[in-house]
Scaffold this motif. Structure first.
Motif, PDB file in Angstrom:
ATOM      1  N   VAL A  54       9.520   5.342  -0.782  1.00 13.40           N
ATOM      2  CA  VAL A  54       8.288   5.967  -1.274  1.00 13.40           C
ATOM      3  C   VAL A  54       7.778   7.011  -0.284  1.00 13.40           C
ATOM      4  O   VAL A  54       7.309   8.084  -0.674  1.00 13.40           O
ATOM      5  N   GLY A  55       7.886   6.705   1.015  1.00 15.86           N
ATOM      6  CA  GLY A  55       7.486   7.687   2.019  1.00 15.86           C
ATOM      7  C   GLY A  55       8.260   8.979   1.876  1.00 15.86           C
ATOM      8  O   GLY A  55       7.689  10.082   1.957  1.00 15.86           O
ATOM      9  N   LEU A  56       9.564   8.882   1.648  1.00 17.08           N
ATOM     10  CA  LEU A  56      10.390  10.082   1.484  1.00 17.08           C
ATOM     11  C   LEU A  56      10.039  10.832   0.208  1.00 17.08           C
ATOM     12  O   LEU A  56      10.088  12.068   0.169  1.00 17.08           O
ATOM     13  N   LEU A  57       9.662  10.109  -0.847  1.00 25.35           N
ATOM     14  CA  LEU A  57       9.295  10.761  -2.109  1.00 25.35           C
ATOM     15  C   LEU A  57       8.033  11.605  -1.953  1.00 25.35           C
ATOM     16  O   LEU A  57       7.882  12.649  -2.596  1.00 25.35           O
ATOM     17  N   PHE A  58       7.109  11.153  -1.094  1.00 23.23           N
ATOM     18  CA  PHE A  58       5.848  11.870  -0.899  1.00 23.23           C
ATOM     19  C   PHE A  58       5.897  12.833   0.291  1.00 23.23           C
ATOM     20  O   PHE A  58       4.923  13.557   0.530  1.00 23.23           O
ATOM     21  N   ALA A  59       6.980  12.848   1.021  1.00 24.26           N
ATOM     22  CA  ALA A  59       7.049  13.614   2.272  1.00 24.26           C
ATOM     23  C   ALA A  59       7.100  15.112   2.023  1.00 24.26           C
ATOM     24  O   ALA A  59       7.636  15.586   1.019  1.00 24.26           O
ATOM     25  N   ASN A  60       6.570  15.849   2.981  1.00 26.99           N
ATOM     26  CA  ASN A  60       6.602  17.305   2.907  1.00 26.99           C
ATOM     27  C   ASN A  60       6.822  17.868   4.298  1.00 26.99           C
ATOM     28  O   ASN A  60       5.893  18.256   4.997  1.00 26.99           O
ATOM     29  N   TYR A  61       8.095  17.877   4.725  1.00 27.75           N
ATOM     30  CA  TYR A  61       8.504  18.449   6.013  1.00 27.75           C
ATOM     31  C   TYR A  61       9.463  19.597   5.721  1.00 27.75           C
ATOM     32  O   TYR A  61      10.681  19.447   5.847  1.00 27.75           O
ATOM     33  N   LEU A 115       2.788   8.982   5.042  1.00 28.61           N
ATOM     34  CA  LEU A 115       2.547   7.931   6.028  1.00 28.61           C
ATOM     35  C   LEU A 115       1.634   6.826   5.494  1.00 28.61           C
ATOM     36  O   LEU A 115       2.006   5.645   5.549  1.00 28.61           O
ATOM     37  N   PRO A 116       0.439   7.147   4.969  1.00 26.56           N
ATOM     38  CA  PRO A 116      -0.382   6.045   4.428  1.00 26.56           C
ATOM     39  C   PRO A 116       0.297   5.317   3.277  1.00 26.56           C
ATOM     40  O   PRO A 116       0.119   4.100   3.119  1.00 26.56           O
ATOM     41  N   MET A 117       1.099   6.023   2.465  1.00 25.69           N
ATOM     42  CA  MET A 117       1.794   5.367   1.366  1.00 25.69           C
ATOM     43  C   MET A 117       2.825   4.372   1.896  1.00 25.69           C
ATOM     44  O   MET A 117       2.914   3.233   1.425  1.00 25.69           O
ATOM     45  N   SER A 118       3.608   4.774   2.897  1.00 27.99           N
ATOM     46  CA  SER A 118       4.652   3.886   3.421  1.00 27.99           C
ATOM     47  C   SER A 118       4.047   2.727   4.205  1.00 27.99           C
ATOM     48  O   SER A 118       4.510   1.581   4.089  1.00 27.99           O
ATOM     49  N   ILE A 119       2.983   2.994   4.980  1.00 26.81           N
ATOM     50  CA  ILE A 119       2.320   1.923   5.733  1.00 26.81           C
ATOM     51  C   ILE A 119       1.696   0.908   4.778  1.00 26.81           C
ATOM     52  O   ILE A 119       1.896  -0.306   4.910  1.00 26.81           O
ATOM     53  N   GLY A 120       0.943   1.404   3.802  1.00 32.26           N
ATOM     54  CA  GLY A 120       0.279   0.513   2.869  1.00 32.26           C
ATOM     55  C   GLY A 120       1.250  -0.320   2.064  1.00 32.26           C
ATOM     56  O   GLY A 120       1.052  -1.538   1.891  1.00 32.26           O
ATOM     57  N   LEU A 121       2.318   0.311   1.577  1.00 31.70           N
ATOM     58  CA  LEU A 121       3.288  -0.424   0.767  1.00 31.70           C
ATOM     59  C   LEU A 121       4.008  -1.473   1.591  1.00 31.70           C
ATOM     60  O   LEU A 121       4.215  -2.612   1.128  1.00 31.70           O
ATOM     61  N   ALA A 122       4.399  -1.129   2.830  1.00 31.76           N
ATOM     62  CA  ALA A 122       5.084  -2.097   3.688  1.00 31.76           C
ATOM     63  C   ALA A 122       4.200  -3.312   3.950  1.00 31.76           C
ATOM     64  O   ALA A 122       4.665  -4.460   3.868  1.00 31.76           O
TER      65      ALA A 122
END
Length: 525
Positions: A430-437, A456-463
């Motif tokens: 999910v973090g990669l899906l929302f990432a923008n680098y 970051l908040p998506m991956s932290i929250g989901l984990a």
């Protein structure tokens, strides 16, 4: 025995700097844990007080922020990253080994290979950045001072020399690495502070390229991306803190470890802000390092060569050291020295290809993004696991896989604890899906929050949510918890699997059994 006698014995047991370290990822015996939390502070600051961190500090300006905005993004990234990182220094003293092996308590003794992969990704990234930018600084200085000219051949030679020196320090191990970082903490801090004098008349405190310069089109997306890139530096230490904290006594109070880590990262504002300030001097130039050498006063251009050399050594060593430890446990035919040589060689090939063939800015951006997105949820799972288990770990049982055995507290299902893995995988995806680098990591959902990177908040929250939900729905066995029982989550009654030899394991692993002295479990707090 008096305190002075204990101190004397500890000093006598401390290996000499010129001795090749004998320990791999085996448990460090109590008698050899002679480091202090201040050493943990010093290694972190020394490892980051370099041109590699300076380069990361230039990104907010390169992405189009004004000087004030860039400083704000930098401070935000360092502070938030340091707060996330702080608990990762607690594992080493408890388990006596590095964080990747310690993660076996939550991912399974075989599932801990995930931590080894993350440390490998981080090591190659920061080893490469350190050699790249330090080599470029040396080449730029030599071109200005001696008229040598610039060429791919010259850069390749300089990269090779720096890379070989880093590997040499890594081969000798922890004590020499500690000495290198002691020198770098003092020398590079002094030299960067001298930059205040060197560039005082050049820095424009009102630097602002205007809203048209924002790399992502508007302020907040660009600001968040800048902060995330900066945050990649403290997050990158997550897989490595145990490499150094394992030499700290098990009964060290956690607040001292937490404080050492936070202050160590806060101190990195010195190189970060050096990068922010100097980036405004050469904005628009293709090669920051070479351009900075050209605009520097001659006396400071000479000093920049020293900063570059010391910094390249320090960052490269702290990055490569831990991965050599991990690699030797995953591939048991290799000892720590051999594994370090293999990883160092692979990283050097990556340096040549990445620097001479691909775009450096895009490569750094992509790797930092991957580190933040993949390592942060792994760290969150480790922290939650530490909390619910009250900091209770078996130093012997986390070593089962490394010693070619099966069973023990952390064997779970065939050596994998699917709770940790099932929480990490969706969080990273999910973090990669929302990432923008941009331009290499641009997830399909990157515009879901108006272009602001919320990976970051998506991956932290989901984990966190998934892991806690699994701990409630599928309670872990009572034997993994402290005698006082679990905190907040339930536990299941189950027999403790006996530790036995794995007939399929290599004899090389069985020769690495943890000595009885080092299997003492730290008391839970």
């Amino acid at each position: 025995m008096s305190g002075s006698e204990v101190a004397g014995l500890a000093a006598a047991r401390r290996p000499r700097v010129t001795e090749v370290e004998q320990h791999g990822i085996d448990t460090i015996p109590a008698a050899e844990r002679t480091s202090r939390p201040f050493d943990l502070f010093r290694i972190q600051f020394g490892g980051a007080n370099t041109f590699a961190t300076v380069i990361l500090g230039t990104f907010p300006v390169l992405l189009g922020l004004s000087l004030v905005e860039a400083v704000a993004a930098t401070v935000t990234g360092v502070v938030v990253g340091a707060l996330i990182l702080m608990p990762m220094g607690l594992f080493g003293p408890r388990t006596g080994t590095n964080n990747a092996v310690s993660s076996g308590a939550h991912f399974g003794v075989r599932g801990r290979v995930l931590g080894s992969f993350l440390s490998l990704l981080t090591a190659i990234s920061f080893y490469s950045i350190s050699v790249w930018v330090s080599g470029d600084a040396l080449v730029g200085a030599a071109t200005r001072l001696f008229g040598t000219g610039d060429s791919d051949l010259l850069r390749g030679v300089v990269y090779a020399v720096l890379g070989a020196l880093v590997i040499l320090v890594v081969v000798y191990g922890y004590q020499l690495m500690l000495l290198v970082n002691k020198v770098v903490v003092l020398a590079n801090t002094a030299l960067m502070l001298l930059g205040l004098v060197a560039y005082a008349s050049l820095v424009d405190l009102g630097y602002d390229p205007g809203p048209d310069a924002y790399a992502l089109g508007s302020f907040w997306p660009t600001f968040v991306l800048s902060a995330l890139i900066v945050m990649g530096n403290p997050i990158s230490f997550g897989a490595f803190l145990g490499d150094w904290s394992r030499y700290i006594p098990a009964d060290t109070p956690p607040p001292r470890l937490l404080t050492a880590t936070f202050l160590g990262q806060l101190a990195t504002l010195v190189p970060f802000l050096f990068g922010v300030g100097t980036a405004t001097l050469v904005a628009g130039e293709v090669d920051y390092v070479v351009a900075l050498i050209q605009v520097s006063p001659l006396w400071y251009a000479v000093l920049l060569m020293v900063v570059a050399f010391l910094g390249g050594m320090s960052t490269g060593v702290t990055s490569l050291y831990g991965t050599g430890l991990d690699f030797s446990s995953v591939f048991p035919r290799l000892n720590r020295v051999q594994a370090s040589l293999v990883i160092g060689t692979l990283a050097f090939v990556f340096i040549l290809v990445g620097r001479l063939v691909f775009d450096l800015l895009a490569s750094v951006n992509a790797f930092i993004g991957a580190i933040v997105i993949c390592t942060t949820p792994w760290m969150i799972i480790m922290m939650i696991g530490y909390w619910v288990r009250r900091g209770y770990y078996s130093a012997a049982d986390v070593q089962v896989f490394n010693q070619g055995r099966v069973g023990g507290r952390y064997w779970a299902s065939g050596g994998f604890n699917w709770r940790g893995m099932a929480a990490w995988i969706p969080a990273a995806v999910v973090g990669l899906l929302f990432a923008n680098y941009p331009p290499l990591i641009e997830g399909p959902l990157r515009d879901a929050a108006g272009g602001v990177d919320v990976s970051l908040p998506m991956s932290i929250g989901l984990a966190a949510v998934v892991y806690l939900a699994l701990l409630f729905a599928f309670p872990e066995p009572r034997y993994v918890f402290a005698p006082a029982g679990p905190r907040f989550v339930p536990a299941a009654d189950a027999p403790l699997p006996p530790v036995t030899d794995d007939p399929r394991a290599s004899v090389h692993r069985s020769a690495r059994r943890t000595p009885p002295e080092s299997t003492q479990e730290p008391l839970p707090r």
